[in-house]
Design a protein around this motif. Structure first.
Motif, short mmCIF file in Angstrom:
data_model
loop_
_atom_site.label_atom_id
_atom_site.label_comp_id
_atom_site.label_asym_id
_atom_site.label_seq_id
_atom_site.Cartn_x
_atom_site.Cartn_y
_atom_site.Cartn_z
N LYS A 85 0.84 -0.72 -0.20
CA LYS A 85 0.21 0.21 0.10
C LYS A 85 1.15 1.34 -0.45
N ASN A 86 1.85 1.17 0.81
CA ASN A 86 2.59 2.53 1.17
C ASN A 86 3.16 2.62 -0.46
N ASN A 120 3.19 0.49 8.34
CA ASN A 120 1.66 0.68 8.40
C ASN A 120 1.28 0.61 10.42
N THR A 123 1.61 7.59 9.52
CA THR A 123 2.33 6.69 8.83
C THR A 123 1.82 7.09 7.63
N SER A 168 0.61 6.10 5.62
CA SER A 168 -0.84 5.24 5.31
C SER A 168 -2.37 5.50 6.21
#
Length: 301
Positions: free
Chosen positions: A73-74, A109, A120, A122
């Motif tokens: 995701k990052n 995360n 973070t 996220s």
């Protein structure tokens, strides 16, 4: 068929870094193996792309990896040139933006106990989704908006985050002296929940809920300074804190914490029906049919 000659410039491996690294080590005699001598004669297929802009390069990387082995995701947030939430998230970490990039963890995360980072990437991304949704900006993550729209979205999110960093006292103190963050993140700290990523999303969602019900965002943040944000505070047990003292990472736990946050910030703005619904949830998850909601922290006029 022909020959490609590259004169000057740099060759960057956009995808396939592991394979490139393995071939390089073999050619430099840094590894040994039965077929080591044959590797230099292998034929390797590559695609050469002329670097025209960071947008194009990021987009290619994102598309290639997004449909093969999924990137994290990052990584998607860092590279996407189509998802407006990702683009705005990156802009919020630039110089003169509300968030210093040293305060944001790009890789994970979660945050370690000793981390001097506030949040973070996220979490920043999720708050942008909450803000823009609140402003009725429902975006297609696969369709890049115009530059004018992106600027509008950034201006909206920038105002929210600037208020948060300037008016929420724990965050303001953290930005001024990051070395104090580990102490403020400690479970026994009066503000420990505000430094836990999962709780940060719940907190921000609670602020948005209050804003949607008519409370000014600046006032909501000011009121939030009076809440007991300690993980050891009994008001959060079974809401977002498990019986063993750890954070409950489930989405329904974040929703409960967001609703309780909205209540603690502005019970005076809630209807009787809303309070009754929250009371029922509070009693159910805590297993006490007689328990009342925690004390409202603001002094009523």
């Amino acid at each position: 068929m022909g020959f490609l000659t590259i004169d000057g410039g740099s060759l960057i491996v956009l995808d396939g870094q592991h394979r490139h690294n393995a071939l390089e080590k073999v050619n430099k005699d840094e590894v040994e193996g039965e077929f080591m001598a044959e590797v230099p004669n292998d034929e390797v297929t590559i695609i050469v792309i002329n670097h025209e802009s960071m947008i194009k390069t990021r987009r290619i990387f994102s598309k290639v990896n997004g449909y093969a082995k999924s990137t994290s995701k990052n990584e998607n947030i860092l590279t996407s040139e189509d998802d407006a939430h990702s683009i705005v998230a990156r802009k919020l970490l630039q110089p003169d933006a509300p968030l210093d990039n040293n305060l944001v963890n790009f890789k994970n995360n979660t945050l370690s106990v000793r981390s001097t980072q506030l949040t973070t990437l996220s979490v920043v991304y999720e708050t942008i989704k909450l803000i823009l949704s609140h402003k009725n900006k429902h975006l297609d993550i696969h369709l890049r908006p115009s530059d004018e729209e992106l600027e509008e979205y950034y201006d909206i999110c920038e105002r929210y985050w600037r208020v948060l960093m300037e008016n929420l006292q724990p965050f303001k103190a953290a930005s001024e002296e990051p070395s104090t963050i580990p102490e403020m993140r400690a479970d026994s700290s009066a503000n420990s929940l505000l430094f836990k990523p999962a709780a940060q999303i719940a907190f921000f969602k609670g602020l948005i809920i209050r804003t949607e019900r008519g409370l000014d965002f600046e006032e909501a943040v000011e009121r939030a300074n009076q809440i007991d944000w300690s993980m050891t505070s009994p008001i959060w047990t079974d809401i977002i804190i498990r019986q063993n003292g750890t954070i409950d990472l489930k989405s329904d736990a974040r929703d409960r914490a967001a609703d309780l946050t909205a209540y603690l910030i502005a019970e005076d703005k809630m209807t009787a029906e809303e309070i009754d619904r929250l009371t029922e949830i509070y009693r159910t998850v805590r297993g006490n049919s007689e328990e009342e909601l925690p004390e409202f922290f603001m002094e009523k006029e």
